[in-house]
Design an enzyme around this catalytic site. Sequence first.
Site, PDB file in Angstrom:
ATOM      1  N   ALA A 132       2.689  10.336  10.903  1.00  0.00           N
ATOM      2  CA  ALA A 132       3.117  10.651   9.533  1.00  0.00           C
ATOM      3  C   ALA A 132       1.872  10.962   8.722  1.00  0.00           C
ATOM      4  O   ALA A 132       0.789  10.451   9.012  1.00  0.00           O
ATOM      5  CB  ALA A 132       3.856   9.472   8.925  1.00  0.00           C
ATOM      6  N   ASN A 179      -9.312  15.793  17.349  1.00  0.00           N
ATOM      7  CA  ASN A 179      -9.171  15.005  18.587  1.00  0.00           C
ATOM      8  C   ASN A 179      -9.238  15.883  19.840  1.00  0.00           C
ATOM      9  O   ASN A 179      -9.833  15.505  20.845  1.00  0.00           O
ATOM     10  CB  ASN A 179      -7.849  14.242  18.588  1.00  0.00           C
ATOM     11  CG  ASN A 179      -7.818  13.151  17.541  1.00  0.00           C
ATOM     12  OD1 ASN A 179      -8.824  12.883  16.884  1.00  0.00           O
ATOM     13  ND2 ASN A 179      -6.665  12.516  17.373  1.00  0.00           N
ATOM     14  N   ASN A 229     -12.051   7.504  17.969  1.00  0.00           N
ATOM     15  CA  ASN A 229     -12.380   7.510  16.535  1.00  0.00           C
ATOM     16  C   ASN A 229     -13.861   7.725  16.230  1.00  0.00           C
ATOM     17  O   ASN A 229     -14.198   8.650  15.490  1.00  0.00           O
ATOM     18  CB  ASN A 229     -11.838   6.236  15.872  1.00  0.00           C
ATOM     19  CG  ASN A 229     -10.321   6.192  15.913  1.00  0.00           C
ATOM     20  OD1 ASN A 229      -9.702   6.765  16.796  1.00  0.00           O
ATOM     21  ND2 ASN A 229      -9.715   5.525  14.960  1.00  0.00           N
ATOM     22  N   GLY A 274       0.815  -1.211   0.000  1.00  0.00           N
ATOM     23  CA  GLY A 274       0.000   0.000   0.000  1.00  0.00           C
ATOM     24  C   GLY A 274       0.845   1.256   0.000  1.00  0.00           C
ATOM     25  O   GLY A 274       2.074   1.214  -0.026  1.00  0.00           O
ATOM     26  N   LYS A 284      -4.721  -0.236  22.593  1.00  0.00           N
ATOM     27  CA  LYS A 284      -4.925   0.628  21.422  1.00  0.00           C
ATOM     28  C   LYS A 284      -6.400   0.650  21.047  1.00  0.00           C
ATOM     29  O   LYS A 284      -6.951   1.693  20.677  1.00  0.00           O
ATOM     30  CB  LYS A 284      -4.066   0.105  20.259  1.00  0.00           C
ATOM     31  CG  LYS A 284      -4.107   0.937  18.997  1.00  0.00           C
ATOM     32  CD  LYS A 284      -3.123   2.085  19.044  1.00  0.00           C
ATOM     33  CE  LYS A 284      -3.354   3.184  18.019  1.00  0.00           C
ATOM     34  NZ  LYS A 284      -3.206   2.791  16.646  1.00  0.00           N
ATOM     35  N   SER A 301      -8.206   8.925  12.314  1.00  0.00           N
ATOM     36  CA  SER A 301      -8.241   8.211  11.028  1.00  0.00           C
ATOM     37  C   SER A 301      -9.686   7.987  10.583  1.00  0.00           C
ATOM     38  O   SER A 301      -9.992   8.020   9.396  1.00  0.00           O
ATOM     39  CB  SER A 301      -7.499   6.887  11.153  1.00  0.00           C
ATOM     40  OG  SER A 301      -7.994   6.139  12.235  1.00  0.00           O
ATOM     41  N   GLY A 317      -0.037   3.983   2.264  1.00  0.00           N
ATOM     42  CA  GLY A 317      -0.464   4.756   3.422  1.00  0.00           C
ATOM     43  C   GLY A 317       0.759   5.400   4.073  1.00  0.00           C
ATOM     44  O   GLY A 317       1.909   5.037   3.771  1.00  0.00           O
TER      45      GLY A 317
HETATM   46  O1  PAF Z   1      -6.782   6.181  14.510  1.00  0.00           O
HETATM   47  C1  PAF Z   1      -6.284   7.225  14.949  1.00  0.00           C
HETATM   48  O2  PAF Z   1      -6.583   8.322  14.515  1.00  0.00           O
HETATM   49  C2  PAF Z   1      -5.223   7.094  16.036  1.00  0.00           C
HETATM   50  O3  PAF Z   1      -4.998   5.740  16.243  1.00  0.00           O
HETATM   51  C3  PAF Z   1      -5.547   7.778  17.372  1.00  0.00           C
HETATM   52  C4  PAF Z   1      -4.647   7.263  18.451  1.00  0.00           C
HETATM   53  C5  PAF Z   1      -6.977   7.561  17.771  1.00  0.00           C
HETATM   54  C6  PAF Z   1      -5.244   9.248  17.307  1.00  0.00           C
HETATM   55  O4  PAF Z   1      -5.914   9.949  16.332  1.00  0.00           O
END
Ligand code: PAF
Length: 306
Positions: free
Chosen positions: A131, A208, A198, A16, A190, A260, A18
């Site tokens: 990144a 965020n 999210n 990919g 995580k 994300s 990304g």
């Molecule tokens: O998915 C994401 O955006 C990241 O993993 C996190 C830690 C939630 C920060 O934006």
Amino acid sequence: MIDSHSSTHQDWLVVGQGAIGLLTACQLQQQGSSVRLWLRQPASLTVHFRALDGSSRHHRFEPWPASQPIQIAFIPVKAYDALSCIQQLQPLLAEDACLILSHNGLGTLETIQPLLKPKQHLWFLTTTHGAYIEPGNQAGRQLVHSGAGNSVLGAIQAGSDPRPSFAKALNLAIGPLLSVTDIKPYLWQKLLLNCLINPMTALHQVHNGELAKPHFTSELTQLLDEFCLLAERAGYPQDKAAAWQQLQQVITQTASNRSSMLQDRLAGRQTELEFITGFVLREAQRFDLLLPGHAQLYQLCQDAGF
Ligand code: PAF
């Protein structure tokens, strides 16, 4: 931590384009590894890379040659693409290939593991490096390494080498790298961050940092309480106070970022909701637990069309 002094020369496939994949590809190439890319349309790609210290350099990657067996593949694709990606790579995988997945959410391993041959090993890497790819007209990709982080690597199958040879290269590329024998507790930590930050940021379409505002506190607290209940039952107990502190820390450190899931929503792409909140709810069902906060959030996200 892995010894960072010796360098290794290995043939890497990175799947990919990304940001985390290209970051790893550039850094692996910089320290002498041969790196090729696996893109939807096989083609070469130039990456204009801006490092953390502001310096720039160019990297060029060729596609993987059609007849060469794949020995080490880094697969940082979205959770919903992971299975089909492995299926595509399968005919070229060496008998003892090492595959390293890296994505948000859980629930992919169960479908991928049965596809692998006995000596093909699956690993998971989770990273906090930041990144992004800058939009631009220039040919190739403009990649920015925006935040230093660290990474954790762990084997999925029991009995895998706890210090595989490729860990050294990964340590130089996207370290400091911690190699662990059990990655699952890290993936649940995580997951906790992902299932609070999210969907909330994607639903409310906020950066965020907005989640630090008091009007989000009671909902985040409920989501955390419910997650801790589930994590305990699933065998990955969380210290609630420490988890809350970590959540606040990530919200503050990534205050100006779009999660994300929000990025995916805004770009009209599929989101990882099924592998984040969807996974949480499927696990809850397995333990006969009701998680009304997560269920409502999931429903609202679905109603909003993502
Ligand atoms: O998915 C994401 O955006 C990241 O993993 C996190 C830690 C939630 C920060 O934006």
